[in-house]
Design a protein around this motif. Structure first.
Motif, PDB file in Angstrom:
ATOM      1  N   LEU A  75      43.189 -64.271   2.434  1.00  0.00           N
ATOM      2  CA  LEU A  75      41.988 -63.606   2.929  1.00  0.00           C
ATOM      3  C   LEU A  75      40.738 -64.137   2.230  1.00  0.00           C
ATOM      4  N   ILE A  76      40.847 -64.414   0.927  1.00  0.00           N
ATOM      5  CA  ILE A  76      39.692 -64.880   0.150  1.00  0.00           C
ATOM      6  C   ILE A  76      39.581 -66.404   0.173  1.00  0.00           C
ATOM      7  N   ASP A  77      40.732 -67.088   0.035  1.00  0.00           N
ATOM      8  CA  ASP A  77      40.722 -68.544  -0.113  1.00  0.00           C
ATOM      9  C   ASP A  77      41.027 -69.299   1.179  1.00  0.00           C
ATOM     10  N   GLY A  78      41.773 -68.663   2.105  1.00  0.00           N
ATOM     11  CA  GLY A  78      42.227 -69.374   3.304  1.00  0.00           C
ATOM     12  C   GLY A  78      41.133 -69.680   4.297  1.00  0.00           C
ATOM     13  N   PHE A  79      40.155 -68.788   4.402  1.00  0.00           N
ATOM     14  CA  PHE A  79      39.021 -69.046   5.294  1.00  0.00           C
ATOM     15  C   PHE A  79      37.967 -69.867   4.555  1.00  0.00           C
ATOM     16  N   GLY A  80      37.128 -70.553   5.314  1.00  0.00           N
ATOM     17  CA  GLY A  80      36.036 -71.306   4.690  1.00  0.00           C
ATOM     18  C   GLY A  80      36.016 -72.781   5.030  1.00  0.00           C
ATOM     19  N   LEU A  81      37.168 -73.350   5.422  1.00  0.00           N
ATOM     20  CA  LEU A  81      37.186 -74.775   5.763  1.00  0.00           C
ATOM     21  C   LEU A  81      36.282 -75.078   6.955  1.00  0.00           C
ATOM     22  N   ILE A  82      36.249 -74.168   7.924  1.00  0.00           N
ATOM     23  CA  ILE A  82      35.412 -74.374   9.106  1.00  0.00           C
ATOM     24  C   ILE A  82      33.938 -74.384   8.710  1.00  0.00           C
ATOM     25  N   ALA A  83      33.597 -73.545   7.715  1.00  0.00           N
ATOM     26  CA  ALA A  83      32.210 -73.512   7.230  1.00  0.00           C
ATOM     27  C   ALA A  83      31.822 -74.855   6.608  1.00  0.00           C
ATOM     28  N   PHE A  84      32.741 -75.448   5.857  1.00  0.00           N
ATOM     29  CA  PHE A  84      32.485 -76.769   5.267  1.00  0.00           C
ATOM     30  C   PHE A  84      32.318 -77.818   6.362  1.00  0.00           C
ATOM     31  N   ALA A  85      33.160 -77.708   7.410  1.00  0.00           N
ATOM     32  CA  ALA A  85      33.092 -78.653   8.528  1.00  0.00           C
ATOM     33  C   ALA A  85      31.792 -78.503   9.318  1.00  0.00           C
ATOM     34  N   SER A  86      31.149 -77.338   9.229  1.00  0.00           N
ATOM     35  CA  SER A  86      29.871 -77.110   9.915  1.00  0.00           C
ATOM     36  C   SER A  86      28.675 -77.542   9.076  1.00  0.00           C
ATOM     37  N   LEU A  87      28.810 -77.471   7.759  1.00  0.00           N
ATOM     38  CA  LEU A  87      27.681 -77.727   6.859  1.00  0.00           C
ATOM     39  C   LEU A  87      27.407 -79.215   6.659  1.00  0.00           C
ATOM     40  N   PHE A  88      28.444 -79.972   6.353  1.00  0.00           N
ATOM     41  CA  PHE A  88      28.232 -81.356   5.924  1.00  0.00           C
ATOM     42  C   PHE A  88      27.736 -82.307   7.019  1.00  0.00           C
ATOM     43  N   PRO A  89      28.067 -82.079   8.309  1.00  0.00           N
ATOM     44  CA  PRO A  89      27.474 -82.934   9.340  1.00  0.00           C
ATOM     45  C   PRO A  89      25.949 -82.880   9.368  1.00  0.00           C
ATOM     46  N   MET A  90      25.354 -81.735   8.996  1.00  0.00           N
ATOM     47  CA  MET A  90      23.892 -81.650   8.939  1.00  0.00           C
ATOM     48  C   MET A  90      23.351 -82.669   7.936  1.00  0.00           C
ATOM     49  N   ILE A  91      24.050 -82.806   6.828  1.00  0.00           N
ATOM     50  CA  ILE A  91      23.622 -83.729   5.770  1.00  0.00           C
ATOM     51  C   ILE A  91      23.784 -85.175   6.236  1.00  0.00           C
ATOM     52  N   THR A  92      24.955 -85.503   6.799  1.00  0.00           N
ATOM     53  CA  THR A  92      25.209 -86.900   7.190  1.00  0.00           C
ATOM     54  C   THR A  92      24.338 -87.328   8.374  1.00  0.00           C
ATOM     55  N   TYR A 140      29.706 -73.651  -3.495  1.00  0.00           N
ATOM     56  CA  TYR A 140      29.690 -74.903  -2.736  1.00  0.00           C
ATOM     57  C   TYR A 140      28.702 -74.808  -1.572  1.00  0.00           C
ATOM     58  N   ILE A 141      28.773 -73.684  -0.846  1.00  0.00           N
ATOM     59  CA  ILE A 141      27.913 -73.515   0.331  1.00  0.00           C
ATOM     60  C   ILE A 141      26.441 -73.481  -0.069  1.00  0.00           C
ATOM     61  N   ILE A 142      26.127 -72.767  -1.148  1.00  0.00           N
ATOM     62  CA  ILE A 142      24.733 -72.683  -1.619  1.00  0.00           C
ATOM     63  C   ILE A 142      24.220 -74.070  -2.008  1.00  0.00           C
ATOM     64  N   ALA A 143      25.051 -74.831  -2.737  1.00  0.00           N
ATOM     65  CA  ALA A 143      24.660 -76.191  -3.123  1.00  0.00           C
ATOM     66  C   ALA A 143      24.434 -77.057  -1.885  1.00  0.00           C
ATOM     67  N   GLY A 144      25.305 -76.897  -0.888  1.00  0.00           N
ATOM     68  CA  GLY A 144      25.161 -77.659   0.355  1.00  0.00           C
ATOM     69  C   GLY A 144      23.882 -77.315   1.085  1.00  0.00           C
ATOM     70  N   TYR A 145      23.542 -76.029   1.159  1.00  0.00           N
ATOM     71  CA  TYR A 145      22.310 -75.602   1.828  1.00  0.00           C
ATOM     72  C   TYR A 145      21.069 -76.144   1.115  1.00  0.00           C
ATOM     73  N   ILE A 146      21.123 -76.198  -0.214  1.00  0.00           N
ATOM     74  CA  ILE A 146      19.986 -76.743  -0.974  1.00  0.00           C
ATOM     75  C   ILE A 146      19.771 -78.209  -0.594  1.00  0.00           C
ATOM     76  N   VAL A 147      20.876 -78.959  -0.470  1.00  0.00           N
ATOM     77  CA  VAL A 147      20.778 -80.370  -0.067  1.00  0.00           C
ATOM     78  C   VAL A 147      20.208 -80.483   1.344  1.00  0.00           C
ATOM     79  N   VAL A 148      20.687 -79.620   2.266  1.00  0.00           N
ATOM     80  CA  VAL A 148      20.190 -79.622   3.653  1.00  0.00           C
ATOM     81  C   VAL A 148      18.682 -79.367   3.684  1.00  0.00           C
ATOM     82  N   ILE A 149      18.244 -78.358   2.941  1.00  0.00           N
ATOM     83  CA  ILE A 149      16.815 -78.005   2.913  1.00  0.00           C
ATOM     84  C   ILE A 149      15.983 -79.159   2.352  1.00  0.00           C
ATOM     85  N   ALA A 150      16.482 -79.795   1.285  1.00  0.00           N
ATOM     86  CA  ALA A 150      15.754 -80.912   0.676  1.00  0.00           C
ATOM     87  C   ALA A 150      15.653 -82.088   1.648  1.00  0.00           C
TER      88      ALA A 150
END
Length: 499
Positions: free
Chosen positions: A466-483, A410-420
């Protein structure tokens, strides 16, 4: 008299900012959970305290933090010493991050959940060093005039490259570390430093060159923490069973400790806020008097502003602890128990939007963005664009936890969109868009979002917190760049259409 009128205006705006949170919480409590909260009076009092705290905080920024940050930048530019400027930038980044409460909470949870494999102290030192490095690198970029997107795109490529070698237990934590480093006090100061520097250097544009420091501070921890994880998991024997065995107790205890409120702790809580602000003040005044060797202009106003920031931030946190955090965490737990995934996604979306609209750090950046862009960026539209991005990010992040997909796809796909989108967005919006990802995850958002992510991972069968519980904050940081870049592209389209 004039000050009272300004404060009343700030207070009115603060209450307006809280309306989305009140609507979301009331709707889910009354229509979905269908129970009245036991501590209704405490929640109402808490919301009033939050509004007052937010108003005090904003007034304090205008009086104290913004002026001293910009004046320091101008004085450093006049002094002409690159070494001292970069050292100041590094020290500000390191000292404020070490004391960041959100980072301490995340590090402690990571240490508990990993059964001690991840050391909380070393994790904090790693993140703090990376933020110090990031602020220094961002200042160097302003001095040289390099376009920010070259640095950011190179950084994203590095993050993604390291992800394929990092242990899966560290990836979500590393991405989240980038989101919790920028505190409510650090953001305005760093923004003022960048804008002041860009204003004082010939050939720099404050809107294009002044923003971006926060984006660096959100990016570099992802790289450093993944490298730390590679070293730790290569050297320390696997103990996955032991980690899973302590997960439920550790997460439950951490969430309960964060949501508990005791009036007897008021004095100590105030001292804790002062302790968080002291490293920033120590760095500022040391460099002001020992390096620049110049008295602070309008010192009495600066002191009043700093006191208002401390009192405002304390009241803000106190109000959240009294009302919003307990009810938000309760609703999140009840929704996971109802086994209705769509309600979880809806709650994630709405709580992401409403908490972001009330985020003090975002409000501070939006005020500055409107000011330096000479009205091209409307602060309300900017905040809405960021809030929509956070809402989408948290809803999508909750979906990822429910279905159990690996986070880095998900993060990699998001970064590709940000770069584009970087190649299509107007230049003036790019640094602000990158910064928006860092300022969304601060005082209000982090505790609620962290509790939601860990609560989901704890209550859904087959998930490892440990594997699944973290990461929501990363999503909250990534998508505002796109919007936000989307907002810039649309605004540019309208301007061309009207021309």
């Amino acid at each position: 008299m004039e000050s009272a009128k300004i404060f009343l205006t700030d207070l009115k705006n603060s209450f307006k900012d809280l309306v989305p949170i009140i609507i979301v919480v009331t709707f889910f409590q009354a229509a979905i959970v269908q129970t009245m909260p036991e501590n209704l009076s405490s929640i109402i009092i808490g919301l009033i305290i939050v509004a007052v705290g937010l108003a005090l905080f904003i007034r304090g920024l205008e009086l104290g933090i913004f002026p001293i940050g910009e004046n320091l930048a101008i004085d450093f530019a006049k002094k002409g010493s690159v070494f001292w400027l970069l050292l100041f930038a590094f020290t500000i980044g390191f000292s404020t991050t070490v004391a960041e409460p959100a980072l301490i909470a995340i590090a402690d949870k990571a240490a508990a959940i990993s059964a001690g494999k991840i050391d909380a102290f070393f994790l904090r030192m790693t993140v703090a060093f990376s933020v110090g490095f990031a602020i220094a690198l961002g200042v160097f970029r302003i001095l040289t005039g390099h376009p920010i997107h070259y640095y950011i795109i190179a950084g994203y490529i590095l993050v993604v490259g390291i992800t394929f070698f990092a242990p899966k237990e560290i990836i979500g934590l590393a991405y989240d570390s980038g989101g919790v480093t920028t505190s409510t006090v650090t953001v305005p100061l760093v923004a003022a430093l960048g804008i002041g520097l860009a204003t004082s250097i010939k050939g720099r544009n404050p809107a294009i060159d002044g923003f971006g420091l926060i984006a660096f501070a959100s990016l570099t921890p992802m790289i450093f923490v993944q490298l730390y994880g590679i070293i730790v998991y290569a050297l320390v024997p696997e103990s996955a069973e032991a980690a899973i065995a302590v997960v439920e107790d550790a997460v439950s205890k951490a969430i309960k400790e964060e949501s508990s409120f005791n009036l007897s702790n008021i004095f100590w809580d105030l001292l804790a806020v002062i302790k968080d602000v002291l490293p920033i003040l120590a760095v500022i005044f040391f460099f002001q008097y020992a390096v620049i060797k110049k008295a602070v202009a309008h010192l009495h106003k600066i002191v009043v502003g700093i006191v208002l920031v401390i009192l405002g931030l304390y009241a803000f946190i106190l109000g959240l602890e009294m009302g919003l955090f307990p009810i938000g965490e309760t609703i999140a737990f009840q929704l996971t128990s109802m086994k209705n995934d769509l309600l979880i996604y809806l709650f994630g979306f709405l709580i992401g939007f409403s908490t972001t609209m009330a985020e003090p750090a975002l409000l501070a950046i939006a005020i500055k963005a409107e000011e330096v862009s000479e009205g091209r960026i409307n602060q309300t539209f900017l905040r809405v664009a960021v809030a929509v991005g956070v809402a989408i990010g948290i809803a999508l992040g909750a979906f990822r936890i429910v279905v159990g997909d690996p986070i880095h796809y998900y993060i990699i796909a998001g970064y590709i969109v940000v770069i584009a989108m970087t190649y299509f967005a107007p230049r003036y919006i790019i640094p602000i868009a990158y910064d928006s990802g860092g300022v969304t995850t601060s005082t209000v958002t982090v505790p609620l979002v962290a509790a939601l992510g860990l609560g989901l991972a704890e209550n859904i069968e087959g998930r490892n917190p440990l594997i699944d519980g973290f990461g929501l904050i990363a999503f909250a940081s990534l998508f505002p760049m796109i919007t936000v870049m989307g907002y810039g592209i649309y605004a540019q389209y309208l301007a061309k259409k009207e021309a």
